[in-house]
Enzyme design. Structure first.
Site, PDB file in Angstrom:
ATOM      1  CB  SER A 198      -0.844  -0.003   1.276  1.00 23.22           C
ATOM      2  OG  SER A 198      -1.426   1.265   1.482  1.00 23.22           O
ATOM      3  CE1 TYR A 211      -4.155  -2.464   5.254  1.00 22.94           C
ATOM      4  CE2 TYR A 211      -3.126  -0.343   4.834  1.00 22.94           C
ATOM      5  CZ  TYR A 211      -3.699  -1.510   4.366  1.00 22.94           C
ATOM      6  OH  TYR A 211      -3.810  -1.716   3.017  1.00 22.94           O
TER       7      TYR A 211
END
Ligand SMILES: *[C@@H]1O[C@H](CO)[C@@H](O)[C@H](O)[C@H]1NC(C)=O
Ligand SMILES: CC(=O)N[C@H]1CO[C@H](CO)[C@@H](O)[C@@H]1O
Length: 282
Positions: A198, A211
């Site tokens: 990401s 995360y």
């Protein structure tokens, strides 16, 4: 020389115009020349790239993708299926809507597998299945796409240890488990491993530590793996999507709110006026 009513000669006006306009004209010329050169270089580069790109014969190539119930994985499975790849679509549950939808494929090349990547036995079962198809059809495993991922928002103080563990268990250790299990097949085919990390594998954003640390971990894991795989001719690639939380349904405001509400201490109430602590907006 004839004088103009403003006290200037035609000669003066001519000189003024030249002084002002010539540089402009020249710079226009430079800009145009620059743009033309740039376009020529771009087109040449594009044509060169196009002529040197190796097309991969897809018919005997198998690709295993994790997390195909929804989002990127789901769409990617469909896309590769339509291109002619043999797709092994790992779904958290083979009874999910996404799994059922994939099973309607008529190509006969799309295999839906129940694959909870946090479970050793399910991963091993997937390896056995892919190996069996390989023996039957000669279609090896050419790529592994580690896509399955999980995200929950919340300030560090508000996230429970269970949230930290759960996200790491899927995003990080799930990826390690699946990669380790399929490496022998990938090495054999000199294939590739794609890992979905990401933009948060590079940027630290507030309200998302649980995360972000797994995505930094994923980047590090992939970098090490890439170096180790050089000698086998296996490529390791990271894909770093940007703001796709909405498109993938990964960030669901309602469920974030519901999950965090029981943990909110009194001292936080003043800081939560706009409720953004748990929304998908950052
Ligand atoms: C996946 O496995 C974990 C345990 O490893 C379990 O807690 C979780 O409920 C499983 N998920 C599903 C949807 O089966
Ligand atoms: C932690 C990380 O960035 N890993 C990525 C690689 O694949 C795993 C699991 O399959 C995904 O959760 C991540 O997107």
């Amino acid at each position: 020389m004839a004088a103009l009513p403003i006290g200037l000669t035609y000669w003066d006006v001519g000189r003024l115009v030249t002084i002002v306009c010539l540089p402009l004209l020249l710079s226009c010329c430079y800009v145009t020349t620059f743009l033309v050169c740039l376009s020529v270089i771009y087109v040449a580069f594009y044509l060169y790239r196009k002529s040197t790109i190796k097309r991969i014969p897809v018919s005997r190539q198998g690709v295993l993708i994790t997390g195909c119930d929804t989002g990127f994985g789901h769409e990617f499975a469909k896309r590769l299926d339509s291109l002619g790849f043999t797709v092994f679509a790992g779904c958290l549950s083979d009874q999910s809507d996404g799994a059922k939808n994939l099973k309607t494929s008529k190509t006969g090349r799309l295999h839906v597998l129940g694959l909870n990547i946090t479970k050793d036995d399910e991963v091993l079962k997937a390896v056995t299945y892919v190996t069996k198809i390989h023996e039957k059809t000669g279609c090896g495993l050419w790529a592994l796409v580690n896509n399955a991922g999980l995200n929950m928002l919340g300030d560090i103080e508000l996230c429970t240890m269970e949230m930290f563990y759960k996200i790491s268990e899927v995003n990080m250790y799930g990826m390690v488990r699946v990669t380790k299990a399929f490496l022998p097949l990938i090495r054999k085919s000199k294939g590739r491993i794609l890992n979905t990390t990401s933009v948060k594998g590079r940027l630290c954003l507030p309200k998302n530590a649980a995360y972000v640390i797994t995505k930094f971990g994923g980047e590090a894991f992939s970098d090490v793996l890439r170096l180790e795989m050089l000698k086998f001719g296996v490529r390791v690639i990271v894909i770093e999507p940007g703001n796709f939380g909405g498109a993938t349904g990964m960030l669901n405001e309602q469920s974030n709110l519901a999950r965090l509400t029981p943990y909110l201490p009194e001292s936080w109430m003043d800081y939560l006026v706009d409720r953004t602590f748990a929304s998908g907006k950052q």
